[in-house]
Motif scaffolding. Structure first.
Motif, PDB file in Angstrom:
ATOM      1  N   LEU A  92      34.573  30.231  13.602  1.00 35.89           N
ATOM      2  CA  LEU A  92      33.994  31.381  12.913  1.00 35.89           C
ATOM      3  C   LEU A  92      35.088  32.171  12.182  1.00 35.89           C
ATOM      4  CD1 LEU A  92      31.307  32.501  15.535  1.00 35.89           C
ATOM      5  CD2 LEU A  92      30.866  31.714  13.200  1.00 35.89           C
ATOM      6  N   ALA A 151      29.087  30.812   8.284  1.00 37.60           N
ATOM      7  CA  ALA A 151      29.396  31.448   9.568  1.00 37.60           C
ATOM      8  C   ALA A 151      28.156  32.121  10.156  1.00 37.60           C
ATOM      9  CB  ALA A 151      30.527  32.469   9.386  1.00 37.60           C
ATOM     10  N   ILE A 152      27.359  32.743   9.303  1.00 37.67           N
ATOM     11  CA  ILE A 152      26.187  33.463   9.820  1.00 37.67           C
ATOM     12  C   ILE A 152      25.164  32.487  10.404  1.00 37.67           C
ATOM     13  CG2 ILE A 152      25.023  33.601   7.553  1.00 37.67           C
ATOM     14  CD1 ILE A 152      24.982  36.398  10.123  1.00 37.67           C
ATOM     15  N   ALA A 175      26.563  31.580  13.794  1.00 38.15           N
ATOM     16  CA  ALA A 175      26.389  32.707  14.723  1.00 38.15           C
ATOM     17  C   ALA A 175      24.941  32.796  15.194  1.00 38.15           C
ATOM     18  CB  ALA A 175      26.814  34.010  14.056  1.00 38.15           C
ATOM     19  N   GLU A 176      24.001  32.553  14.284  1.00 37.70           N
ATOM     20  CA  GLU A 176      22.583  32.659  14.640  1.00 37.70           C
ATOM     21  C   GLU A 176      22.201  31.625  15.710  1.00 37.70           C
ATOM     22  OE1 GLU A 176      20.063  32.827  11.175  1.00 37.70           O
ATOM     23  OE2 GLU A 176      18.551  33.959  12.263  1.00 37.70           O
ATOM     24  N   VAL A 214      24.496  30.030  17.926  1.00 40.32           N
ATOM     25  CA  VAL A 214      25.282  30.032  19.170  1.00 40.32           C
ATOM     26  C   VAL A 214      25.107  31.284  20.018  1.00 40.32           C
ATOM     27  CG1 VAL A 214      27.018  28.523  18.133  1.00 40.32           C
ATOM     28  CG2 VAL A 214      27.424  31.001  18.185  1.00 40.32           C
ATOM     29  N   ASN A 215      24.667  32.392  19.389  1.00 37.67           N
ATOM     30  CA  ASN A 215      24.628  33.620  20.173  1.00 37.67           C
ATOM     31  C   ASN A 215      23.603  33.580  21.288  1.00 37.67           C
ATOM     32  OD1 ASN A 215      26.321  35.959  20.183  1.00 37.67           O
ATOM     33  ND2 ASN A 215      26.260  35.693  17.953  1.00 37.67           N
ATOM     34  N   CYS A 253      23.769  31.675  23.813  1.00 40.15           N
ATOM     35  CA  CYS A 253      23.773  30.375  24.499  1.00 40.15           C
ATOM     36  C   CYS A 253      24.715  30.410  25.698  1.00 40.15           C
ATOM     37  CB  CYS A 253      24.161  29.265  23.535  1.00 40.15           C
ATOM     38  SG  CYS A 253      22.857  28.899  22.343  1.00 40.15           S
TER      39      CYS A 253
END
Lengths: 296, 296
Positions: free
Chosen positions: A166, A191-192, A195-196, A198-199, A201
Motif C-alpha cells: 500500500l 491502493a483503495i 484497502a477495501e 483487506v480491511n 480481514c
C-alpha cells in the motif's frame, strides 16, 4: 466389578481440526482420527463436541464400544487455553473420560517434538509462538495473537507485505515485483481497491499472502527479503531467549518452518533439531506420564 | 409559485458525530448543530438519519420551519465514502434536500483548511490520511484503515507501543518506562494478561495509548521516541508526495497534529500552514461553489 482395561488418548485441538490418537496400556496404537474445529477460545461447546467425536472415532477404529470412552485417560492440548479464562472453562467441563489433563497445543507439540523429554519449540504457521519445557514446568513466550503479536508468522508476513505494498502504491516507498503479485492475487489495480478488500480481514486471510512473499524472496525481491529477514530475526531472538542459560533440544515447527529456517541467524540454525513425533503423540505422552506418577 | 429563498448547509459526518452549518445565500451563518454518528460504511441508515437530524437542528436554530429542508443545498463530507461501494449507496439516497453533493470527509476538511482554495491536508487523529485538491480534482493517499494502513495515527502509535511492550515483557527486546506505563494503564503484570485484553480490539482502543507514548517521549523514553519518529517519517513522506512538483498550501490537522508536528522533517515543518476554517465550513464552500457553477 472387574478391573477394566486402561486406555490413553491424546487430543491435539486447534481452530481447523481436532486430532486424536488412541493407545492401550502396553503402548500399542489402536486408532487415529480427525474431527472438526476445537478452539475453546473461539467456540467452547464446539470444541468439547469435536474432542468427544474424535475420541469416539478412534474407539470405532479399535472396534471398542462407545461406552469405552469412560475408561479413557485423556491428554488434551488445545489452542486458546493459554488464556486463563478459557483454560478454567475447559477444566470445569463435566467430561466423559476416566481422567483428563488440559494443557496448551504448544505444550503437547513440545512433548511430541522431543518424545516426552525436556526441550523447546518455536511454531511458525498462521500464528507464531514458543515454549520451553523443563522439569514439568513450561515457559511460554510470544503467541500474543494476530493484532498485537505473532511476528514471524504467516499472518504477520502477509500483513507486513500488504502494508508495504500500500505504501509503494501510494508512491511513498519504492515498489517491487512483490507489489505487483499482491495486486494480481487480489485482482486490484489501485491502493483503495486493495484497502477495501483487506480491511477487517483476519489472520488466515493475511497468511494467504505468505507464499507470494517466499516466492518473491527466491527472486531476490528487496521488499520480500526485508520482511522475511525481520520475521526471522524475531524468531532468532525467541530461540536465544528459550535457550538462555540452558542446553536443550530445540525444534522449529509449523507450516512456515522449512521456508523460514534458512533466514534464521547461524547460531540459531546450528541449535535446531528435527521434531521426533507429532503433537497428538505428545498429548498421549503427557497423560501416560501423569498416570505413571499417580500410581507410583 | 414564488421564488423560494436559497440556503446552503454543510455537513461533516464521521463515526462519532455529524456536524452541520447552515448559511443563507448572502453568506450569513444561520445555525450550527451536532447530531450522532454518520459513517455510512459502518451504518448507512444511521448516517442518513444523523444527517437529516443535524440539518433539522440548524433549521430550528434559525427559526425556519422543518419543511425548509427541501430548499437546502447540501454539501456533505463523510468518513467511509472513499470506499466506492459506500459512496454509491449514499449517492442513491432519496434525500430530502433541494440538491446534494457527496464527498469525503478529507475533501471538505481540505476545502475548509484553505478556505476553498487549492491546497493539501494530512490528518493524524485516531486514523491517518491525506488529500491534495487542485482544479477541483482531489488526490487522496494513505487512509487505508487500522489493520493495513493508517501509519502515524493514534491507533498505529498505540498498537506499535503495545507490540513493543509485549516483546520487552517477553525478554526479547530492552524494556523502558513506557512498558511500565502501559502495564499500569491496563492493570496487568504479565504479557499474557496484556494479550488477553488487547486482542481483537480496534482503532479507538489502541489510540487510547497514544497519550502515554507522547508523555514517554517527553521523558526521552527510547521506545516511545522510536515509534513517534517512525510515524512522523511516514507523515513527512506523505507531505513530500502531496507537494511533489507543485507549490500549494499544506495543513496538518487532527487530534495528534500539535504533538507530532515537532517530529516531522524540517523541510516539511517549513511547509505547514495552520488550517483556516473547519471541515463543516468546507462542506458549505463546496456546495456554494457547485451552485455558482450550475447557474453561471
Amino acid at each position: 466389578m472387574s478391573q477394566q482395561a486402561q486406555y490413553y488418548i491424546g487430543i491435539d485441538g486447534g481452530g481447523t481440526k481436532c486430532k486424536a490418537l488412541l493407545k492401550d496400556s502396553c503402548g500399542h496404537i489402536l486408532g487415529e482420527a480427525i474431527a472438526g474445529s476445537a478452539n475453546p477460545a473461539s467456540n467452547l461447546e464446539l470444541a468439547k463436541e469435536s474432542i468427544v467425536e474424535a475420541a469416539q472415532l478412534t474407539l470405532q477404529q479399535a472396534n471398542l464400544p462407545r461406552s469405552t470412552i469412560k475408561s479413557l485417560h485423556a491428554g488434551i492440548g488445545l489452542a486458546g487455553v493459554n488464556l486463563p479464562k478459557t483454560r478454567l472453562k475447559m477444566e470445569h467441563w463435566s467430561h466423559p473420560f476416566a481422567s483428563m489433563l488440559i494443557t496448551t497445543d504448544l505444550h503437547i507439540a513440545c512433548l511430541g517434538a522431543h518424545n516426552g523429554a525436556d526441550g523447546a519449540i518455536i511454531i511458525s504457521g498462521t500464528g507464531s509462538s514458543a515454549v520451553a519445557v523443563k522439569n514439568n514446568q513450561h515457559f511460554e513466550i510470544g503467541g500474543h495473537g494476530f493484532t498485537a503479536g505473532d511476528k514471524g508468522s504467516g499472518a504477520w508476513i502477509g500483513l507486513t507485505a500488504v502494508r508495504a505494498s500500500l505504501e509503494a502504491m501510494d508512491g511513498l516507498a519504492p515498489t517491487s515485483n512483490l507489489v505487483d503479485s499482491i495486486k494480481d492475487y487480489l485482482k486490484c489495480s489501485t491502493a483503495i481497491e486493495v484497502a477495501e478488500i483487506v480491511n477487517g480481514c483476519g489472520a488466515t486471510f493475511y497468511a494467504g499472502f505468505a507464499p507470494l512473499v517466499f516466492e518473491a524472496v527466491r527472486q531476490q525481491d528487496p521488499i520480500a527479503l526485508d520482511i522475511v529477514l525481520n520475521g526471522a530475526d524475531y524468531l532468532s531472538r525467541i530461540a536465544r531467549r528459550l535457550l538462555s542459560n540452558q542446553s536443550m533440544r530445540l525444534s522449529l515447527i509449523g507450516g512456515l518452518a522449512s521456508q523460514i529456517t534458512p533466514w534464521l541467524d547461524d547460531d540459531v540454525k546450528e541449535q535446531l533439531s528435527p521434531p521426533l513425533c507429532s503433537p497428538d503423540f505428545g498429548a498421549v505422552l503427557l497423560i501416560e506420564q501423569q498416570q505413571l506418577l499417580s500410581v507410583s
